[in-house]
Write a protein that holds these residues in place. Structure first.
Motif, PDB file in Angstrom:
ATOM      1  N   ALA A 167       9.924   4.422  -8.703  1.00  0.00           N
ATOM      2  CA  ALA A 167      10.690   5.428  -9.429  1.00  0.00           C
ATOM      3  C   ALA A 167      10.040   5.772 -10.768  1.00  0.00           C
ATOM      4  N   ALA A 168       9.392   4.774 -11.396  1.00  0.00           N
ATOM      5  CA  ALA A 168       8.744   4.991 -12.692  1.00  0.00           C
ATOM      6  C   ALA A 168       7.363   5.622 -12.546  1.00  0.00           C
ATOM      7  N   GLY A 169       6.870   5.730 -11.316  1.00  0.00           N
ATOM      8  CA  GLY A 169       5.573   6.353 -11.085  1.00  0.00           C
ATOM      9  C   GLY A 169       4.386   5.521 -11.507  1.00  0.00           C
ATOM     10  N   VAL A 170       4.531   4.185 -11.516  1.00  0.00           N
ATOM     11  CA  VAL A 170       3.435   3.337 -11.993  1.00  0.00           C
ATOM     12  C   VAL A 170       2.697   2.615 -10.863  1.00  0.00           C
ATOM     13  N   LEU A 171       3.153   2.776  -9.612  1.00  0.00           N
ATOM     14  CA  LEU A 171       2.483   2.102  -8.501  1.00  0.00           C
ATOM     15  C   LEU A 171       1.276   2.917  -8.074  1.00  0.00           C
ATOM     16  N   ASP A 172       0.090   2.310  -8.161  1.00  0.00           N
ATOM     17  CA  ASP A 172      -1.151   2.996  -7.800  1.00  0.00           C
ATOM     18  C   ASP A 172      -1.526   2.795  -6.337  1.00  0.00           C
ATOM     19  N   GLU A 173      -1.100   1.687  -5.760  1.00  0.00           N
ATOM     20  CA  GLU A 173      -1.548   1.342  -4.407  1.00  0.00           C
ATOM     21  C   GLU A 173      -0.512   0.460  -3.732  1.00  0.00           C
ATOM     22  N   LEU A 174      -0.380   0.617  -2.430  1.00  0.00           N
ATOM     23  CA  LEU A 174       0.488  -0.252  -1.640  1.00  0.00           C
ATOM     24  C   LEU A 174      -0.306  -0.852  -0.496  1.00  0.00           C
ATOM     25  N   CYS A 175      -0.324  -2.166  -0.438  1.00  0.00           N
ATOM     26  CA  CYS A 175      -0.898  -2.888   0.694  1.00  0.00           C
ATOM     27  C   CYS A 175       0.283  -3.303   1.569  1.00  0.00           C
ATOM     28  N   LEU A 176       0.385  -2.717   2.748  1.00  0.00           N
ATOM     29  CA  LEU A 176       1.551  -2.928   3.598  1.00  0.00           C
ATOM     30  C   LEU A 176       1.152  -3.544   4.928  1.00  0.00           C
ATOM     31  N   THR A 177       1.738  -4.687   5.211  1.00  0.00           N
ATOM     32  CA  THR A 177       1.572  -5.323   6.517  1.00  0.00           C
ATOM     33  C   THR A 177       2.710  -4.869   7.414  1.00  0.00           C
ATOM     34  N   LEU A 178       2.374  -4.292   8.568  1.00  0.00           N
ATOM     35  CA  LEU A 178       3.382  -3.899   9.546  1.00  0.00           C
ATOM     36  C   LEU A 178       3.426  -4.968  10.628  1.00  0.00           C
ATOM     37  N   SER A 179       4.534  -5.691  10.653  1.00  0.00           N
ATOM     38  CA  SER A 179       4.709  -6.803  11.576  1.00  0.00           C
ATOM     39  C   SER A 179       5.269  -6.305  12.908  1.00  0.00           C
ATOM     40  N   LEU A 233      -0.649  -4.792  11.728  1.00  0.00           N
ATOM     41  CA  LEU A 233      -1.458  -3.770  11.083  1.00  0.00           C
ATOM     42  C   LEU A 233      -1.418  -3.981   9.578  1.00  0.00           C
ATOM     43  N   PHE A 234      -2.568  -3.867   8.947  1.00  0.00           N
ATOM     44  CA  PHE A 234      -2.691  -4.106   7.509  1.00  0.00           C
ATOM     45  C   PHE A 234      -3.231  -2.836   6.857  1.00  0.00           C
ATOM     46  N   GLY A 235      -2.330  -2.059   6.285  1.00  0.00           N
ATOM     47  CA  GLY A 235      -2.701  -0.778   5.696  1.00  0.00           C
ATOM     48  C   GLY A 235      -2.855  -0.865   4.199  1.00  0.00           C
ATOM     49  N   ARG A 236      -3.751  -0.069   3.689  1.00  0.00           N
ATOM     50  CA  ARG A 236      -3.960   0.050   2.252  1.00  0.00           C
ATOM     51  C   ARG A 236      -3.829   1.522   1.880  1.00  0.00           C
ATOM     52  N   TYR A 237      -2.857   1.841   1.056  1.00  0.00           N
ATOM     53  CA  TYR A 237      -2.540   3.221   0.693  1.00  0.00           C
ATOM     54  C   TYR A 237      -2.682   3.405  -0.806  1.00  0.00           C
ATOM     55  N   GLN A 238      -3.330   4.489  -1.224  1.00  0.00           N
ATOM     56  CA  GLN A 238      -3.497   4.775  -2.637  1.00  0.00           C
ATOM     57  C   GLN A 238      -2.790   6.075  -2.993  1.00  0.00           C
ATOM     58  N   ARG A 239      -2.290   6.137  -4.232  1.00  0.00           N
ATOM     59  CA  ARG A 239      -1.600   7.324  -4.698  1.00  0.00           C
ATOM     60  C   ARG A 239      -2.567   8.505  -4.723  1.00  0.00           C
TER      61      ARG A 239
END
Length: 275
Positions: free
Chosen positions: A221-233, A268-274
């Protein structure tokens, strides 16, 4: 472990049934083998600091979710994880200056101090990092057990991020236990943007948050997340477990770009960037 994205000649060869990696077990999926920590570190390296200016804090999140969106099972994330996810978890910690975590997650997950790992010692020393990342606990109430090892015996002093109006007796208790209290808000609570700036001013520019969902939601919400590393189980849990991020929705959905996708044992191990 296999790389699915970005697509390269190597991934194309494996997808078409080409030669598996050296060390692949008989009968294993071509190319699926346990990656070394060096390979994982390269896959999850932080962006390089600018050559012509000070390093800017970069915040990445690391979370795991089931196919039906649960971030926990039985109140903890361990039940929906696997060995590869834990290797990536350890790698992300090995790369980070500081791990930012919410107080509720500290209580639920039984957080302990980050440990020094010999595999990362040389790289951390070369990068000017301490032997292990500091843990930074975000808390408004400071309702924490300051007798726990997280506060009394970490390799690197634990940080407590709170607001200027925090109860003085709880601040004193944290400092008495050996924690460093960092003010990151004008009231009782913590302002995520101010927390990121405060950590950067302490020299922590490679930031990692492991949640929980409420803290991650505040950062989004604050807009400070630059990247999310998400494991999809590859699991289904039903029930009413939290999603990876909670709290109020943002006015306009934030768009992130997929920059890397790995796979192992159906995870699955995804890496997402803003963007």
């Amino acid at each position: 472990m296999r790389r699915l994205f970005p697509v390269t000649d190597e991934t194309t060869t494996r997808a078409s049934g080409g030669e598996p990696d050296s060390g692949g077990a008989a009968g294993a999926d071509p190319g699926e083998r346990e990656w070394s920590l060096a390979e994982l570190s390269a896959a999850y390296a932080y962006p390089e600091a600018p050559a012509d200016g000070p390093a800017v804090p970069y915040l990445r999140g690391n979370m795991v979710s089931t196919l039906d969106g649960a971030a926990q099972h039985g109140g903890k994330s361990q039940g929906i994880s696997n060995a590869a996810d834990m290797r990536i978890f350890g790698t992300l910690r090995g790369l980070a200056d500081v791990v930012v975590v919410g107080a509720e997650t500290v209580r639920q997950e039984g957080y302990r101090p980050a440990r020094a790992r010999e595999d990362f010692a040389e790289a951390r020393s070369a990068a000017g990092q301490g032997p292990a990342p500091a843990i930074a606990v975000v808390t408004a109430s400071l309702d924490l057990d300051f007798s726990l090892p997280l506060f009394t015996s970490p390799l690197v002093p634990t940080l407590v991020l709170t607001g200027a109006a925090a109860a003085p007796d709880r601040v004193a208790a944290a400092e008495k236990a050996g924690a460093r209290v960092v003010v990151a808000g004008d009231g009782v609570g913590v302002d995520p943007a101010r927390a990121v700036r405060a950590l950067g001013e302490l020299g922590h520019t490679r930031l990692l948050t492991e949640g929980g969902p409420r803290l991650l939601g505040q950062m989004i919400a604050a807009g400070v997340l630059d990247e999310l590393c998400l494991t999809l189980s590859p699991m289904l849990t039903a029930g009413d477990a939290q999603r990876i991020a909670g709290g109020p929705s943002v006015a306009v959905p934030q768009r992130f770009a997929l920059v890397s996708l790995l796979a192992e044992e159906g995870f699955l191990f995804g890496r997402y960037q803003r963007t």
